[in-house]
Design a protein around this motif. Structure first.
Motif, mmCIF file in Angstrom:
data_model
loop_
_atom_site.group_PDB
_atom_site.id
_atom_site.type_symbol
_atom_site.label_atom_id
_atom_site.label_comp_id
_atom_site.label_asym_id
_atom_site.label_seq_id
_atom_site.Cartn_x
_atom_site.Cartn_y
_atom_site.Cartn_z
ATOM 1 N N ASN A 182 59.033 15.779 2.948
ATOM 2 C CA ASN A 182 57.883 14.876 3.047
ATOM 3 C C ASN A 182 58.090 13.706 2.082
ATOM 4 O O ASN A 182 57.627 13.726 0.940
ATOM 5 C CB ASN A 182 56.591 15.629 2.727
ATOM 6 N N ASN A 183 58.782 12.693 2.579
ATOM 7 C CA ASN A 183 59.160 11.564 1.740
ATOM 8 C C ASN A 183 58.409 10.281 2.063
ATOM 9 O O ASN A 183 58.259 9.411 1.206
ATOM 10 C CB ASN A 183 60.664 11.315 1.881
ATOM 11 N N VAL A 184 57.933 10.139 3.287
ATOM 12 C CA VAL A 184 57.356 8.858 3.696
ATOM 13 C C VAL A 184 56.175 8.480 2.796
ATOM 14 O O VAL A 184 55.401 9.326 2.363
ATOM 15 C CB VAL A 184 56.911 8.904 5.172
ATOM 16 N N GLY A 185 56.072 7.197 2.496
ATOM 17 C CA GLY A 185 54.983 6.715 1.657
ATOM 18 C C GLY A 185 55.284 5.321 1.146
ATOM 19 O O GLY A 185 56.315 4.732 1.468
ATOM 20 N N PHE A 186 54.369 4.780 0.371
ATOM 21 C CA PHE A 186 54.616 3.481 -0.241
ATOM 22 C C PHE A 186 53.922 3.412 -1.584
ATOM 23 O O PHE A 186 53.053 4.229 -1.900
ATOM 24 C CB PHE A 186 54.151 2.349 0.685
ATOM 25 N N PHE A 187 54.382 2.466 -2.395
ATOM 26 C CA PHE A 187 53.739 2.264 -3.694
ATOM 27 C C PHE A 187 53.227 0.833 -3.766
ATOM 28 O O PHE A 187 53.669 -0.046 -3.018
ATOM 29 C CB PHE A 187 54.717 2.547 -4.836
ATOM 30 N N GLU A 188 52.313 0.629 -4.662
ATOM 31 C CA GLU A 188 51.701 -0.693 -4.802
ATOM 32 C C GLU A 188 51.145 -0.831 -6.209
ATOM 33 O O GLU A 188 50.585 0.120 -6.759
ATOM 34 C CB GLU A 188 50.575 -0.849 -3.773
ATOM 35 N N VAL A 189 51.331 -1.974 -6.790
ATOM 36 C CA VAL A 189 50.744 -2.269 -8.098
ATOM 37 C C VAL A 189 49.527 -3.152 -7.867
ATOM 38 O O VAL A 189 49.640 -4.267 -7.349
ATOM 39 C CB VAL A 189 51.754 -2.985 -9.012
ATOM 40 N N LYS A 190 48.371 -2.637 -8.227
ATOM 41 C CA LYS A 190 47.123 -3.389 -8.026
ATOM 42 C C LYS A 190 46.084 -2.875 -9.018
ATOM 43 O O LYS A 190 45.791 -1.669 -9.044
ATOM 44 C CB LYS A 190 46.621 -3.220 -6.592
ATOM 45 N N PRO A 191 45.523 -3.732 -9.839
ATOM 46 C CA PRO A 191 44.528 -3.300 -10.836
ATOM 47 C C PRO A 191 43.241 -2.831 -10.173
ATOM 48 O O PRO A 191 42.932 -3.207 -9.035
ATOM 49 C CB PRO A 191 44.304 -4.552 -11.683
ATOM 50 N N ILE A 192 42.481 -2.030 -10.895
ATOM 51 C CA ILE A 192 41.293 -1.396 -10.341
ATOM 52 C C ILE A 192 40.284 -2.398 -9.797
ATOM 53 O O ILE A 192 39.629 -2.153 -8.784
ATOM 54 C CB ILE A 192 40.624 -0.478 -11.395
ATOM 55 N N ASP A 193 40.149 -3.571 -10.445
ATOM 56 C CA ASP A 193 39.145 -4.524 -9.969
ATOM 57 C C ASP A 193 39.542 -5.201 -8.654
ATOM 58 O O ASP A 193 38.736 -5.900 -8.050
ATOM 59 C CB ASP A 193 38.834 -5.579 -11.041
ATOM 60 N N GLU A 194 40.778 -4.960 -8.210
ATOM 61 C CA GLU A 194 41.208 -5.489 -6.920
ATOM 62 C C GLU A 194 41.286 -4.427 -5.839
ATOM 63 O O GLU A 194 41.544 -4.729 -4.676
ATOM 64 C CB GLU A 194 42.583 -6.163 -7.067
ATOM 65 N N LEU A 195 41.081 -3.180 -6.218
ATOM 66 C CA LEU A 195 41.180 -2.085 -5.262
ATOM 67 C C LEU A 195 39.886 -1.922 -4.475
ATOM 68 O O LEU A 195 38.807 -1.771 -5.042
ATOM 69 C CB LEU A 195 41.495 -0.776 -5.981
ATOM 70 N N GLU A 196 40.013 -1.946 -3.154
ATOM 71 C CA GLU A 196 38.898 -1.687 -2.266
ATOM 72 C C GLU A 196 39.003 -0.256 -1.744
ATOM 73 O O GLU A 196 40.039 0.404 -1.884
ATOM 74 C CB GLU A 196 38.922 -2.677 -1.091
ATOM 75 N N ASP A 197 37.944 0.227 -1.115
ATOM 76 C CA ASP A 197 37.950 1.597 -0.611
ATOM 77 C C ASP A 197 39.127 1.855 0.329
ATOM 78 O O ASP A 197 39.749 2.922 0.283
ATOM 79 C CB ASP A 197 36.637 1.888 0.128
ATOM 80 N N GLU A 198 39.437 0.874 1.177
ATOM 81 C CA GLU A 198 40.516 1.083 2.136
ATOM 82 C C GLU A 198 41.881 1.186 1.469
ATOM 83 O O GLU A 198 42.808 1.786 2.016
ATOM 84 C CB GLU A 198 40.538 -0.013 3.200
ATOM 85 N N ASP A 199 42.028 0.591 0.285
ATOM 86 C CA ASP A 199 43.292 0.730 -0.438
ATOM 87 C C ASP A 199 43.535 2.199 -0.803
ATOM 88 O O ASP A 199 44.661 2.693 -0.693
ATOM 89 C CB ASP A 199 43.280 -0.107 -1.720
ATOM 90 N N TRP A 200 42.488 2.877 -1.218
ATOM 91 C CA TRP A 200 42.596 4.282 -1.578
ATOM 92 C C TRP A 200 42.846 5.140 -0.343
ATOM 93 O O TRP A 200 43.727 6.012 -0.346
ATOM 94 C CB TRP A 200 41.316 4.757 -2.272
ATOM 95 N N THR A 201 42.074 4.912 0.704
ATOM 96 C CA THR A 201 42.198 5.748 1.895
ATOM 97 C C THR A 201 43.519 5.505 2.624
ATOM 98 O O THR A 201 44.144 6.452 3.118
ATOM 99 C CB THR A 201 41.015 5.524 2.849
ATOM 100 N N ASP A 202 43.965 4.252 2.700
ATOM 101 C CA ASP A 202 45.250 3.957 3.351
ATOM 102 C C ASP A 202 46.407 4.629 2.613
ATOM 103 O O ASP A 202 47.309 5.194 3.232
ATOM 104 C CB ASP A 202 45.487 2.444 3.414
ATOM 105 N N MET A 203 46.365 4.545 1.295
ATOM 106 C CA MET A 203 47.404 5.162 0.480
ATOM 107 C C MET A 203 47.397 6.684 0.664
ATOM 108 O O MET A 203 48.446 7.322 0.786
ATOM 109 C CB MET A 203 47.202 4.801 -0.991
ATOM 110 N N PHE A 204 46.212 7.264 0.717
ATOM 111 C CA PHE A 204 46.091 8.708 0.861
ATOM 112 C C PHE A 204 46.586 9.173 2.229
ATOM 113 O O PHE A 204 47.257 10.205 2.333
ATOM 114 C CB PHE A 204 44.634 9.139 0.659
ATOM 115 N N GLU A 205 46.281 8.432 3.253
ATOM 116 C CA GLU A 205 46.679 8.829 4.608
ATOM 117 C C GLU A 205 48.188 8.930 4.748
ATOM 118 O O GLU A 205 48.706 9.907 5.304
ATOM 119 C CB GLU A 205 46.123 7.829 5.636
ATOM 120 N N ILE A 206 48.910 7.929 4.262
ATOM 121 C CA ILE A 206 50.358 7.942 4.440
ATOM 122 C C ILE A 206 51.051 8.811 3.399
ATOM 123 O O ILE A 206 51.969 9.572 3.713
ATOM 124 C CB ILE A 206 50.951 6.506 4.446
ATOM 125 N N ASN A 207 50.647 8.745 2.151
ATOM 126 C CA ASN A 207 51.358 9.471 1.097
ATOM 127 C C ASN A 207 51.043 10.964 1.073
ATOM 128 O O ASN A 207 51.909 11.769 0.715
ATOM 129 C CB ASN A 207 51.042 8.873 -0.274
#
Length: 270
Positions: free
Chosen positions: A93-118
């Protein structure tokens, strides 16, 4: 060391580049039949052609399965292709991505999108393939996590969250493998030099008015990498070697473990 996986079939997700491709190449060289995945058939076939050219392996030793593993529909499509051609004994289980983004720029979809793939990609595939492994009395599952599982960077906390979740999921599946010959582990990988990291640093270097080599060095002299003992990015082949070992007969006594392949970047005895 004989890994004894010549008759095994290995599915490696996210295997068209980086750690995934290196892992597929290593498993292929150890004799396994490898199944490459990508969101598109074209990209999967391109990776297959490249892998066959690099290794001179027999064409039947490299297969493909394609679909968007960030969705349940895509995962079902991949599993359907696997059932038609033969279910794997090894799942990376290797598929995924990383991203550098500070908390004040993170929207709900950033969390859910990251969780779905990773995270959910691995959950869906492991759930689907686990019964086959348990029934035959042999199976290997490896989740490719990160040193961020242990030392989360606040500038990428949504990514670190998914990498910690992978470790928890892997441990739980390992418990289910008891008495079935199925081992499940996670690897906590070091900052690793891959195509994705290179593209990211090219962008950051341009914004900072620096060169990529300068940015690579700065990460270990003044950035998050200052605690690294090897003081460099790991090579994808180094990570692939540990993943391949955990996929082998030789690692039969290792399960439920979160093994660090982190260059000593985490200052911890255990």
């Amino acid at each position: 060391m004989d890994f004894n996986i010549e008759t095994r079939r290995a599915l490696v997700t996210g295997s068209t580049a980086g750690i995934g491709y290196a892992t597929a190449r290593t498993l292929l060289k150890e004799g396994a039949t490898v199944i490459l995945t990508s969101r598109t058939e074209e990209r999967a076939n391109d990776a297959r052609d490249r892998l066959l050219k690099e290794t001179d392996a027999a064409p039947e030793k490299v297969e493909i399965a394609f679909g968007d593993l960030a969705t349940s529909k895509g995962a079902e499509a991949v599993v359907s292709q696997l059932r038609a051609n033969g279910l794997p004994d090894i799942l990376i289980n290797n598929v995924g991505f990383f991203e550098v983004k500070p908390i004040d720029e993170l929207e709900d979809e950033d969390w859910t999108d990251m969780f779905e793939i990773n995270v959910m990609s691995g959950v869906r595939l492991t759930k689907a393939l686990f019964p086959h492994m348990a029934e035959q009395g042999w199976g290997r599952v490896v989740f490719v996590a990160s040193e961020q599982s242990l030392k989360p960077n606040p500038e990428m906390m949504h990514y670190a969250m998914t990498k910690t979740a992978q470790v928890s999921v892997a441990r739980s599946f390992a418990e289910l493998g008891k008495d079935h010959g199925v081992t499940v582990n996670s690897v906590l990988v070091a900052p690793t030099w891959s195509e994705g990291v290179e593209v990211f640093l090219e962008r950051v270097a341009a914004d900072a008015g620096k060169t990529v080599p300068e940015m690579r060095e700065a990460y270990f002299t003044e950035g998050d990498g200052t605690s690294s003992i090897i003081a460099r990015f790991a090579d994808v082949k180094e990570i692939a070697a540990q993943i391949a070992f955990l996929s082998s007969d030789q690692a039969s006594a290792i399960t439920g473990a979160a093994q660090r392949v982190d260059g000593g970047i985490v200052r911890s005895l255990f």
